[in-house]
Enzyme design. Structure first.
Site, PDB file in Angstrom:
ATOM      1  N   ILE A 255      -4.268 -14.907 -15.922  1.00  0.00           N
ATOM      2  CA  ILE A 255      -5.438 -15.538 -15.959  1.00  0.00           C
ATOM      3  C   ILE A 255      -6.494 -14.752 -16.577  1.00  0.00           C
ATOM      4  O   ILE A 255      -6.886 -13.784 -16.825  1.00  0.00           O
ATOM      5  CB  ILE A 255      -6.141 -15.667 -14.577  1.00  0.00           C
ATOM      6  CG1 ILE A 255      -5.183 -15.943 -13.492  1.00  0.00           C
ATOM      7  CG2 ILE A 255      -7.448 -16.564 -14.553  1.00  0.00           C
ATOM      8  CD1 ILE A 255      -4.675 -17.313 -13.477  1.00  0.00           C
ATOM      9  N   MET A 256      -6.850 -15.526 -17.850  1.00  0.00           N
ATOM     10  CA  MET A 256      -7.852 -15.012 -19.024  1.00  0.00           C
ATOM     11  C   MET A 256      -9.288 -14.470 -18.335  1.00  0.00           C
ATOM     12  O   MET A 256      -9.789 -15.217 -17.547  1.00  0.00           O
ATOM     13  CB  MET A 256      -8.070 -15.780 -20.079  1.00  0.00           C
ATOM     14  CG  MET A 256      -6.768 -16.361 -20.755  1.00  0.00           C
ATOM     15  SD  MET A 256      -6.070 -14.674 -21.645  1.00  0.00           S
ATOM     16  CE  MET A 256      -4.384 -14.640 -20.910  1.00  0.00           C
ATOM     17  N   HIS A 260      -7.771  -5.261 -16.904  1.00  0.00           N
ATOM     18  CA  HIS A 260      -8.329  -4.407 -18.064  1.00  0.00           C
ATOM     19  C   HIS A 260      -7.602  -3.270 -17.918  1.00  0.00           C
ATOM     20  O   HIS A 260      -7.359  -2.765 -16.794  1.00  0.00           O
ATOM     21  CB  HIS A 260      -9.720  -4.175 -17.881  1.00  0.00           C
ATOM     22  CG  HIS A 260     -10.190  -3.608 -19.191  1.00  0.00           C
ATOM     23  ND1 HIS A 260     -10.080  -2.307 -19.423  1.00  0.00           N
ATOM     24  CD2 HIS A 260     -11.120  -4.190 -20.114  1.00  0.00           C
ATOM     25  CE1 HIS A 260     -10.721  -1.991 -20.565  1.00  0.00           C
ATOM     26  NE2 HIS A 260     -11.293  -3.040 -21.007  1.00  0.00           N
ATOM     27  N   ARG A 270     -19.683  -4.032 -17.764  1.00  0.00           N
ATOM     28  CA  ARG A 270     -20.466  -5.001 -18.315  1.00  0.00           C
ATOM     29  C   ARG A 270     -20.399  -6.563 -18.111  1.00  0.00           C
ATOM     30  O   ARG A 270     -21.410  -7.187 -18.338  1.00  0.00           O
ATOM     31  CB  ARG A 270     -19.811  -4.882 -19.974  1.00  0.00           C
ATOM     32  CG  ARG A 270     -19.579  -3.669 -20.643  1.00  0.00           C
ATOM     33  CD  ARG A 270     -18.920  -3.724 -21.707  1.00  0.00           C
ATOM     34  NE  ARG A 270     -17.334  -3.951 -21.548  1.00  0.00           N
ATOM     35  CZ  ARG A 270     -16.303  -4.021 -22.232  1.00  0.00           C
ATOM     36  NH1 ARG A 270     -16.564  -3.897 -23.352  1.00  0.00           N
ATOM     37  NH2 ARG A 270     -15.184  -4.443 -21.773  1.00  0.00           N
ATOM     38  N   ASP A 312     -15.215 -10.538 -20.989  1.00  0.00           N
ATOM     39  CA  ASP A 312     -14.993 -11.966 -21.638  1.00  0.00           C
ATOM     40  C   ASP A 312     -15.289 -13.140 -20.504  1.00  0.00           C
ATOM     41  O   ASP A 312     -15.499 -14.064 -20.823  1.00  0.00           O
ATOM     42  CB  ASP A 312     -13.433 -11.744 -22.148  1.00  0.00           C
ATOM     43  CG  ASP A 312     -13.390 -11.026 -23.342  1.00  0.00           C
ATOM     44  OD1 ASP A 312     -14.508 -10.926 -24.180  1.00  0.00           O
ATOM     45  OD2 ASP A 312     -12.228 -11.008 -23.872  1.00  0.00           O
ATOM     46  N   ARG A 337     -18.853  -5.870 -32.540  1.00  0.00           N
ATOM     47  CA  ARG A 337     -17.866  -4.562 -32.486  1.00  0.00           C
ATOM     48  C   ARG A 337     -17.855  -3.738 -33.904  1.00  0.00           C
ATOM     49  O   ARG A 337     -17.406  -2.759 -33.981  1.00  0.00           O
ATOM     50  CB  ARG A 337     -16.502  -4.845 -32.211  1.00  0.00           C
ATOM     51  CG  ARG A 337     -15.532  -3.535 -31.837  1.00  0.00           C
ATOM     52  CD  ARG A 337     -15.909  -2.634 -30.657  1.00  0.00           C
ATOM     53  NE  ARG A 337     -16.415  -3.176 -29.382  1.00  0.00           N
ATOM     54  CZ  ARG A 337     -15.632  -3.522 -28.646  1.00  0.00           C
ATOM     55  NH1 ARG A 337     -14.116  -3.160 -28.991  1.00  0.00           N
ATOM     56  NH2 ARG A 337     -15.982  -4.027 -27.137  1.00  0.00           N
ATOM     57  N   ARG A 356       1.457   8.818 -36.881  1.00  0.00           N
ATOM     58  CA  ARG A 356       3.105   8.546 -37.132  1.00  0.00           C
ATOM     59  C   ARG A 356       3.835   9.042 -36.047  1.00  0.00           C
ATOM     60  O   ARG A 356       4.269  10.237 -35.817  1.00  0.00           O
ATOM     61  CB  ARG A 356       3.316   9.107 -38.334  1.00  0.00           C
ATOM     62  CG  ARG A 356       4.402   8.629 -39.161  1.00  0.00           C
ATOM     63  CD  ARG A 356       5.907   8.696 -38.372  1.00  0.00           C
ATOM     64  NE  ARG A 356       7.047   8.273 -38.957  1.00  0.00           N
ATOM     65  CZ  ARG A 356       7.874   8.075 -38.255  1.00  0.00           C
ATOM     66  NH1 ARG A 356       8.174   8.068 -37.236  1.00  0.00           N
ATOM     67  NH2 ARG A 356       9.096   7.737 -39.154  1.00  0.00           N
TER      68      ARG A 356
HETATM   69  C1  LIG Z   1     -13.181  -7.357 -23.858  1.00  0.00           C
HETATM   70  C2  LIG Z   1     -11.630  -7.318 -23.648  1.00  0.00           C
HETATM   71  O1  LIG Z   1     -10.839  -7.405 -24.475  1.00  0.00           O
HETATM   72  S1  LIG Z   1     -10.979  -7.110 -22.096  1.00  0.00           S
HETATM   73  C3  LIG Z   1      -9.411  -7.944 -22.108  1.00  0.00           C
HETATM   74  C4  LIG Z   1      -9.509  -9.303 -22.122  1.00  0.00           C
HETATM   75  N1  LIG Z   1      -7.927 -10.030 -21.919  1.00  0.00           N
HETATM   76  C5  LIG Z   1      -7.890 -10.867 -20.896  1.00  0.00           C
HETATM   77  O2  LIG Z   1      -8.600 -11.117 -19.999  1.00  0.00           O
HETATM   78  C6  LIG Z   1      -6.516 -10.891 -20.595  1.00  0.00           C
HETATM   79  C7  LIG Z   1      -6.074 -11.125 -19.046  1.00  0.00           C
HETATM   80  N2  LIG Z   1      -5.704  -9.803 -18.637  1.00  0.00           N
HETATM   81  C8  LIG Z   1      -4.439  -9.075 -19.106  1.00  0.00           C
HETATM   82  O3  LIG Z   1      -3.621  -9.792 -19.549  1.00  0.00           O
HETATM   83  C9  LIG Z   1      -4.359  -7.981 -18.782  1.00  0.00           C
HETATM   84  O4  LIG Z   1      -5.000  -7.655 -17.551  1.00  0.00           O
HETATM   85  C10 LIG Z   1      -4.537  -6.962 -19.851  1.00  0.00           C
HETATM   86  C11 LIG Z   1      -3.949  -7.227 -21.171  1.00  0.00           C
HETATM   87  C12 LIG Z   1      -6.160  -6.909 -20.204  1.00  0.00           C
HETATM   88  C13 LIG Z   1      -4.344  -5.328 -19.427  1.00  0.00           C
HETATM   89  O5  LIG Z   1      -2.898  -5.329 -19.623  1.00  0.00           O
HETATM   90  P1  LIG Z   1      -1.986  -3.951 -19.119  1.00  0.00           P
HETATM   91  O6  LIG Z   1      -2.844  -3.035 -18.795  1.00  0.00           O
HETATM   92  O7  LIG Z   1      -0.795  -4.022 -19.991  1.00  0.00           O
HETATM   93  O8  LIG Z   1      -1.703  -4.594 -17.441  1.00  0.00           O
HETATM   94  P2  LIG Z   1      -0.197  -5.682 -17.206  1.00  0.00           P
HETATM   95  O9  LIG Z   1      -0.524  -6.948 -18.134  1.00  0.00           O
HETATM   96  O10 LIG Z   1       1.048  -4.710 -17.307  1.00  0.00           O
HETATM   97  O11 LIG Z   1      -0.644  -5.865 -16.031  1.00  0.00           O
HETATM   98  C14 LIG Z   1      -0.301  -5.400 -14.483  1.00  0.00           C
HETATM   99  C15 LIG Z   1      -0.218  -6.200 -13.566  1.00  0.00           C
HETATM  100  O12 LIG Z   1      -1.492  -7.132 -13.064  1.00  0.00           O
HETATM  101  C16 LIG Z   1      -0.856  -8.425 -13.412  1.00  0.00           C
HETATM  102  N3  LIG Z   1      -2.039  -8.691 -14.238  1.00  0.00           N
HETATM  103  C17 LIG Z   1      -2.788  -8.134 -15.094  1.00  0.00           C
HETATM  104  N4  LIG Z   1      -3.819  -9.187 -15.550  1.00  0.00           N
HETATM  105  C18 LIG Z   1      -3.589 -10.215 -15.004  1.00  0.00           C
HETATM  106  C19 LIG Z   1      -4.426 -11.238 -15.224  1.00  0.00           C
HETATM  107  N5  LIG Z   1      -5.425 -11.397 -16.147  1.00  0.00           N
HETATM  108  N6  LIG Z   1      -3.945 -12.331 -14.365  1.00  0.00           N
HETATM  109  C20 LIG Z   1      -2.970 -12.208 -13.626  1.00  0.00           C
HETATM  110  N7  LIG Z   1      -2.188 -11.120 -13.416  1.00  0.00           N
HETATM  111  C21 LIG Z   1      -2.521 -10.031 -14.265  1.00  0.00           C
HETATM  112  C22 LIG Z   1       0.069  -8.471 -14.367  1.00  0.00           C
HETATM  113  O13 LIG Z   1       0.955  -9.587 -14.239  1.00  0.00           O
HETATM  114  C23 LIG Z   1       1.029  -7.259 -13.862  1.00  0.00           C
HETATM  115  O14 LIG Z   1       1.596  -7.552 -12.616  1.00  0.00           O
HETATM  116  P3  LIG Z   1       2.964  -6.742 -12.204  1.00  0.00           P
HETATM  117  O15 LIG Z   1       2.909  -5.824 -12.003  1.00  0.00           O
HETATM  118  O16 LIG Z   1       3.403  -7.714 -10.930  1.00  0.00           O
HETATM  119  O17 LIG Z   1       4.116  -7.326 -13.227  1.00  0.00           O
HETATM  120  O1  LIG Z   2     -11.272  -1.670 -23.918  1.00  0.00           O
HETATM  121  C1  LIG Z   2     -10.411  -2.567 -23.864  1.00  0.00           C
HETATM  122  O2  LIG Z   2      -9.174  -2.462 -23.975  1.00  0.00           O
HETATM  123  C2  LIG Z   2     -10.855  -4.016 -24.324  1.00  0.00           C
HETATM  124  C3  LIG Z   2     -12.187  -4.128 -24.060  1.00  0.00           C
HETATM  125  O3  LIG Z   2     -12.669  -4.433 -22.973  1.00  0.00           O
HETATM  126  C4  LIG Z   2     -13.041  -4.175 -25.262  1.00  0.00           C
HETATM  127  O4  LIG Z   2     -12.475  -3.907 -26.540  1.00  0.00           O
HETATM  128  O5  LIG Z   2     -14.500  -4.154 -25.123  1.00  0.00           O
END
Ligand SMILES: CC(=O)SCCNC(=O)CCNC(=O)[C@H](O)C(C)(C)COP(=O)(O)OP(=O)(O)OC[C@H]1O[C@@H](n2cnc3c(N)ncnc32)[C@H](O)[C@@H]1OP(=O)(O)O
Ligand SMILES: O=C([O-])CC(=O)C(=O)O
Length: 366
Positions: A255-256, A260, A270, A312, A337, A356
């Site tokens: 779910i977007m 985090h 934030r 977000d 940013r 590296r």
């Molecule tokens: C400002 C920014 O850039 S903030 C980030 C914005 N991105 C998003 O909102 C995208 C949705 N969120 C995600 O995909 C993730 O939470 C991320 C990419 C931000 C972090 O990812 P990671 O630290 O690699 O965690 P990962 O993806 O391995 O998730 C860990 C567990 O939580 C679950 N999970 C994490 N985020 C979510 C989510 N948004 N929806 C549903 N399940 C989730 C994963 O499925 C996983 O479950 P599992 O252990 O049963 O497989």
């Molecule tokens: O910190 C992160 O991984 C992503 C984030 O929230 C940002 O860039 O603001």
């Protein structure tokens, strides 16, 4: 020596920095000693620019001097506008932005000079030009006329104006500026890491930022704000949004706007500030549907997954109510940013060691 492997470099320390640190215990985002959340209540985006690039919060005079300097750098070369006109119309604004930043490199007469002084000049050039590139590339790709910068407006007010063609109201300007401040810097996200990795080869600031745009486009990172808004629109109302979230969870979709790498089991501090801003905008509009939808979504994600909103999730509906086009949410994030990325590249160039790493080879051997 035994080498440890952490998928996604989870928990790995990639660098030493004086710029920022996520203090998850105290829900603080430390920027050069100050808490960004505290600063978001009293300060403006340009204060953070001064803090990150110069190390101190500005006096009123210094803020004005900074703004005046950036205003001189708003206008971008006409050739870059022409490049935007040559791009296919279905080019995403993030790709337009990436192309525009890349093209700026050719106008730098000292491109091979990586000194802190030159990098600081470049940072100012980029801070002046990136909002113009974001707005102009979007408008050209939409077949609209470019809105010329208006130097009578504030930095954030002008950015808003160049995108929409409308001057913001004081409330719109304040909330837009606050969103830029919140997006300004965040320690070591994927895009900042990408920029530092690129800079560590002695590549220039434009190259590092071009790579960072590519990183930020992905919806596991900056692209999530745009994706959140499409999801809210698809939900239509509270019941529809709840149903959509349950369906996505049943399909094991991410779910977007939730989760985090660093905060995972806690709310991104934030997001709370933007949640308050959303409330203000809903009250002003006399329609709190988006607020109620977001709160309902938050409750489902906490109950079902123990996950909390990131920035977000609440920035997206805030931008929607500010009347900003959805495809430009991630470019706006990047523009905000730019300062954080520039500060990181300056720091990398000042104290460089090539990135590296090694691998765990799990392939075959003859
Ligand atoms: C400002 C920014 O850039 S903030 C980030 C914005 N991105 C998003 O909102 C995208 C949705 N969120 C995600 O995909 C993730 O939470 C991320 C990419 C931000 C972090 O990812 P990671 O630290 O690699 O965690 P990962 O993806 O391995 O998730 C860990 C567990 O939580 C679950 N999970 C994490 N985020 C979510 C989510 N948004 N929806 C549903 N399940 C989730 C994963 O499925 C996983 O479950 P599992 O252990 O049963 O497989
Ligand atoms: O910190 C992160 O991984 C992503 C984030 O929230 C940002 O860039 O603001």
């Amino acid at each position: 020596m035994e080498k440890t492997y952490s998928p996604g470099l989870d928990g790995v320390i990639a660098t030493e920095t004086q710029l920022s640190f996520l203090d998850t215990v105290n829900s603080q985002i430390i920027l050069r000693g100050y808490d960004l959340i505290d600063l978001s209540k009293e300060n403006v985006y340009l204060d953070i620019v001064h803090l990150l690039l110069n190390g101190t919060l500005p006096t009123n005079e210094a803020r004005k001097a900074l703004e005046d300097d950036l205003k001189q750098k708003y206008v971008i070369p006409q050739a870059i506008i022409k490049i935007f006109k040559l791009l296919p119309k279905n080019t995403h604004p993030m790709d337009g932005l990436r192309t525009g930043i890349s093209a700026l490199a050719g106008y730098d007469e000292h491109i091979d000079d990586r000194s802190a002084e030159r990098n600081m000049e470049r940072a100012h050039t980029l801070l002046g030009a990136v909002p113009t590139i974001v707005a102009a590339s979007y408008r050209v790709l939409q077949g609209q006329d470019v809105v010329q910068p208006d130097q009578r407006l504030s930095y954030s007010g002008n950015f808003f104006y160049m995108i929409t063609g409308n001057k913001p109201t004081p409330v719109q300007e304040k909330i837009f500026d606050q969103s830029l401040l919140l997006y300004s810097e965040h320690e070591m996200p994927n895009s900042t890491f990408a920029a530092r990795v690129i800079a560590s080869t002695q590549a220039d600031l434009y190259g590092a930022l071009t790579g960072a745009v590519a990183s930020l486009k992905g919806n596991l990172h900056g692209g999530a704000n745009e994706a959140v808004m499409y999801m809210l629109l698809a939900g239509k109302d509270v019941t529809g949004f709840e149903k959509l979230l349950y369906e996505k969870l049943a399909n094991k979709e991410k779910i977007m706007g939730f989760g985090h790498r660093v905060y995972m089991k806690k709310m991104d501090p934030r997001a709370l500030i933007m949640k308050e801003a959303l409330k203000v905008l809903c009250e002003e509009k006399g329609d709190d549907l988006l607020y109620r939808m977001c709160v309902a979504g938050e409750a489902i994600m906490e109950k079902e997954k123990g996950l909390y909103p990131n920035l977000d999730y609440y920035a997206a509906p805030v931008y929607y109510l500010l009347g900003l086009p959805i495809e430009i949410y991630t470019p706006i994030f990047f523009s905000a940013r730019t300062v954080g990325l520039c500060a990181h590249v300056v720091e990398q160039h000042d104290n460089n060691r090539l990135f590296r790493p090694r691998v765990n080879y799990v392939g075959e051997r003859q």
